[in-house]
Design a protein around this motif. Structure first.
Motif, mmCIF file in Angstrom:
data_model
loop_
_atom_site.group_PDB
_atom_site.id
_atom_site.type_symbol
_atom_site.label_atom_id
_atom_site.label_comp_id
_atom_site.label_asym_id
_atom_site.label_seq_id
_atom_site.Cartn_x
_atom_site.Cartn_y
_atom_site.Cartn_z
ATOM 1 N N ASN A 48 0.826 -1.210 0.000
ATOM 2 C CA ASN A 48 0.000 0.000 0.000
ATOM 3 C C ASN A 48 0.864 1.266 0.000
ATOM 4 O OD1 ASN A 48 -1.561 -2.231 1.453
ATOM 5 N ND2 ASN A 48 -3.170 -0.754 0.969
ATOM 6 N N LEU A 82 3.639 1.171 -3.445
ATOM 7 C CA LEU A 82 3.124 1.524 -4.766
ATOM 8 C C LEU A 82 3.198 3.027 -5.016
ATOM 9 C CD1 LEU A 82 0.047 -0.863 -5.119
ATOM 10 C CD2 LEU A 82 2.175 -0.918 -6.443
ATOM 11 N N SER A 83 3.435 3.798 -3.965
ATOM 12 C CA SER A 83 3.536 5.247 -4.128
ATOM 13 C C SER A 83 4.953 5.769 -3.926
ATOM 14 C CB SER A 83 2.591 5.968 -3.166
ATOM 15 O OG SER A 83 2.973 5.718 -1.830
ATOM 16 N N TYR A 92 5.389 2.963 -12.838
ATOM 17 C CA TYR A 92 4.377 2.074 -13.418
ATOM 18 C C TYR A 92 5.064 0.947 -14.189
ATOM 19 C CZ TYR A 92 0.965 0.328 -16.774
ATOM 20 O OH TYR A 92 0.191 -0.487 -17.551
ATOM 21 N N TYR A 103 -3.931 -1.902 -9.317
ATOM 22 C CA TYR A 103 -3.242 -0.622 -9.496
ATOM 23 C C TYR A 103 -2.803 -0.452 -10.943
ATOM 24 C CZ TYR A 103 0.057 3.198 -8.585
ATOM 25 O OH TYR A 103 0.729 4.401 -8.607
ATOM 26 N N SER A 149 -5.762 0.251 -13.192
ATOM 27 C CA SER A 149 -6.306 1.608 -13.062
ATOM 28 C C SER A 149 -5.569 2.583 -13.971
ATOM 29 C CB SER A 149 -6.230 2.075 -11.603
ATOM 30 O OG SER A 149 -4.899 2.388 -11.208
ATOM 31 N N PRO A 151 -6.794 5.919 -11.366
ATOM 32 C CA PRO A 151 -5.733 5.620 -10.395
ATOM 33 C C PRO A 151 -5.959 6.262 -9.034
ATOM 34 C CG PRO A 151 -4.772 6.175 -12.521
ATOM 35 C CD PRO A 151 -6.238 6.502 -12.603
ATOM 36 N N CYS A 156 -6.535 4.299 -5.538
ATOM 37 C CA CYS A 156 -5.649 4.521 -4.399
ATOM 38 C C CYS A 156 -6.428 4.904 -3.145
ATOM 39 C CB CYS A 156 -4.620 5.602 -4.727
ATOM 40 S SG CYS A 156 -3.375 5.081 -5.924
ATOM 41 N N ASN A 211 -8.215 1.822 -1.763
ATOM 42 C CA ASN A 211 -7.349 0.765 -1.243
ATOM 43 C C ASN A 211 -6.248 1.270 -0.318
ATOM 44 O OD1 ASN A 211 -8.123 -1.895 -2.808
ATOM 45 N ND2 ASN A 211 -8.226 -0.219 -4.299
ATOM 46 N N ILE A 246 -3.838 3.318 -0.702
ATOM 47 C CA ILE A 246 -2.498 3.460 -1.273
ATOM 48 C C ILE A 246 -2.092 4.920 -1.095
ATOM 49 C CG2 ILE A 246 -1.128 3.375 -3.401
ATOM 50 C CD1 ILE A 246 -2.984 1.123 -4.337
#
Length: 320
Positions: free
Chosen positions: A162, A165-166, A256, A279, A282, A290, A294, A297, A299
């Protein structure tokens, strides 16, 4: 922190170091490894076609200490991330414990001992066949090795997908991994932002057992040639600049591609992850998808301002 008894321990710790034009600080770093309280280590170095005095320094150390080995191959200049990938691929079949070393830092004398102690505690709890991941923080120094008036960053939030991904927030120079996690991690794809980020992602994908070491175990040098981010990146004005600049959008788009590689990497191992798949999907729908995914979920990034920057630039990303 209670330490596992290592007095009778004969485990060899493999240290991988990727070098490139590192003559300014290299001797100081290697000498700090030689001074380690845990002396059963092997330092494996691959130089990425340096054009300064780096190779000469490395060969001198290789001759003087049998624990130090220099890898020479035909791959040429591959960049920092792939340099670490070549190193990881070369030792993952034989190494039980692996640490990652930058060429310009200084290790505190107990870095290996403390990291291995934490690893042994994980083994005692979860078994040696589990995927194990030890990491921590650092003390900041300037180009001349002087302590900076900055606190050691707190990275104690366990690396999970979570957050990852960022952003990546676990530094390779603080890591120790075991052979199980190393085998999952190699090779590191070309699309990876860096080896730190990739290994953190892999650890989250294969449910690695994690321990955070609160004591800073190295001096992390800040200078104009840093491959990893500067501590100044977190300043207020830098964040404002990032908010309105193009770099964040480009970074998200680049990551990505790394996440697609991560998905394919684990598909080849017969492992799928619903959050990762969603993800990526999206981004294929584009624009608001996206951000909505996020938010739904959780994120996010570790701070509110960083999360807002992330969401703002997600809106700029076109569908892929």
């Amino acid at each position: 922190m209670n330490h596992y008894n290592l007095s009778q321990d004969n485990d060899t710790v493999y240290i991988v170091m990727a070098t490139y034009n590192g003559q300014l600080y290299l001797e100081e770093q290697i000498n700090s490894i030689i001074r380690q309280t845990h002396s059963n280590w092997k330092l494996i170095i691959r130089d990425d076609c340096s054009n300064d005095n780096t190779l000469c320094i490395l060969r001198t150390f290789e001759i003087s200490d049998p624990r130090i080995s220099l890898i020479l191959d035909y791959h040429g200049n591959v960049g920092c991330t792939q340099n670490f990938s070549k190193l990881l691929e070369s030792i993952s079949p034989i190494a039980t414990y692996i640490m990652f070393c930058d060429q310009d830092d200084i290790w505190k004398d107990n870095k290996i001992e403390s990291s291995l102690s934490s690893m042994k505690m994980l083994e005692a709890k979860h078994g040696s066949k589990a995927n194990l991941f030890v990491y921590g923080t650092y003390t900041l120094i300037d180009e001349k090795g002087k302590l900076l008036d900055e606190p050691s960053p707190n990275y104690s939030t366990p690396p999970n997908l979570n957050l990852l991904l960022s952003q990546g927030y676990v530094y390779g120079c603080t890591m120790m991994i075991n052979s199980g996690l190393a085998n999952y991690s190699a090779p590191i794809p070309i699309s990876s932002e860096n080896h730190d980020y990739w290994i953190s992602l892999v650890a989250s994908m294969c449910n690695a057992k994690v321990m955070y070491v609160e004591e800073p175990l190295l001096f992390y040098r800040q200078h104009s040639q840093n491959v990893s981010g500067s501590y100044k990146d977190s300043s207020f004005f830098r964040r404002i600049k990032r908010f309105f600049g193009l770099q964040e959008k480009e970074l998200i788009e680049s990551r990505y591609k790394m996440f697609v590689s991560l998905k394919n990497h684990f598909l080849n191992l017969g492992i799928e992850n619903k959050l990762l798949n969603g993800y990526i999907a999206s981004f294929q729908r584009g624009r608001f998808a996206p951000v909505f995914f996020c938010l739904k979920n959780n994120i996010r990034r570790r701070g509110l301002m960083q999360t807002l920057i992330f969401y703002f630039h997600l809106l700029k990303v076109k569908s892929v």
